[in-house]
Design a protein around this motif. Sequence first.
Motif: not given
Lengths: 223, 223
Positions: A52-56
Amino acid sequence: MRYTEFTPFDLWLLTQGLGVTIGLFLATSLLGVLIGVVWGVIRFYRVPVLTQLITFVSEILKNSPVLVQLFLVFFGFPGLLKMNVTPVTAALITLSANTAAFVYVIAVSAIESIGRDQIEAARVFGLTRWQVLRHVIAPQAAAFSIGPLTALLVNQLQVTSLISVIGVMDLAKIGANLNLRTLKPFIVWTAVGILYYLAAKLVAMLGSALEKRLRAHSAFRGL
Amino acid sequence: MKIDLTILAPYVGFLAEGALLTAEVCAVALVGSVILGMLVAIARTSQLAWVRGLAFAYVDLFRNIPFLVQLFFFYYGLPEIGIYIDAFTTGVIALSISGGAYASDAIRAGILAIDNGIIEAAEVSGLPRRVIFTRIVLPIALRTSVRPLGSVLINMILTSSILSTITLNELTGNARIVTSETFRPFEVYVVLLLVYAALTYLVSIAISLLHRWLNRDMQPEVN
């Protein structure tokens, strides 16, 4: 008194600028592709939180101007992190991260382009998740993603021109200096434009040659 | 150093002014680039080979030369030939011309995607060629290319940050001023990054809605 005429040395300056541009382009592309692919693999393994962090982060990097990212790294990081950021370091960090954000999207769609049945078949044969990734997905995903990747890199080559704003002596900066000295904007910017154009064409050509090679296994061979 | 966003509170109005200018530039440049893109798309689907070639040369050139170089070419070059215009107009012209290259690709794809049957039906009905183009081909092409044109607009919003290098004080330009007054580059540019990301996100939602609305009669009936 100042030299307003063009001298043969200007050609050498332009070559140097082109060298800096291409060098930084190659370095940031390599780093960006590596980071982007690693991010894609992290998503493939569905690592919680990290995915999720990477996508954000990738969304933010894709949807904001590179110039602002450059300013953030070059002007913002030294004060906050108490580190010394040279223009070249700032350029390396920003452009690599920006390329990685776009490569991540390409990597994700390339991995998702491979049919589930192939992956299930490979799993049934007892391949581990890594073996599936390495031997089933990777070769096909590479062939799938080389087209979008070439388009991205051609774009990123042009984005490198922005680093001249923070003072890296790349092709655009050399152009700006020559322009200030000679006051012949049409000649200077045309020459700089042609150099960028040729470099972009070279990248596109190499990309399509590589694509042909990687797709050779699935190309129509004739009857 | 601690991150303190409250320091930006007195500058919110100033930054909003910059955002308004960004919106103005992009709105005018969008109109310019869609008109230019339409003309170039017509030229690229022309039956005359030299017209097609000329249009392709324009698209190829402006897609493969960095926007910064194009911008400096106009900004420093136009006064040289006796055209004195301000940074705003120069920025709009440069954005329109470079955006037009991308827009023409989107519209051209829309034109090529039109079913031949539609055009043949129009011909059989006895409509003149000009009417077929303006009343049948263009509306359909523009309607299907709303989404790609939307990404052209989003790119344009991000690219417009480069206009701060020619002293146009749009969002990024104003943020640079705020930085030099507060000496808080990190806070300013982080906020700027998020503002741009939010702005482009809102625009992309608006484009999706517009696309849905324009193509509402093509949606399958939901019972």
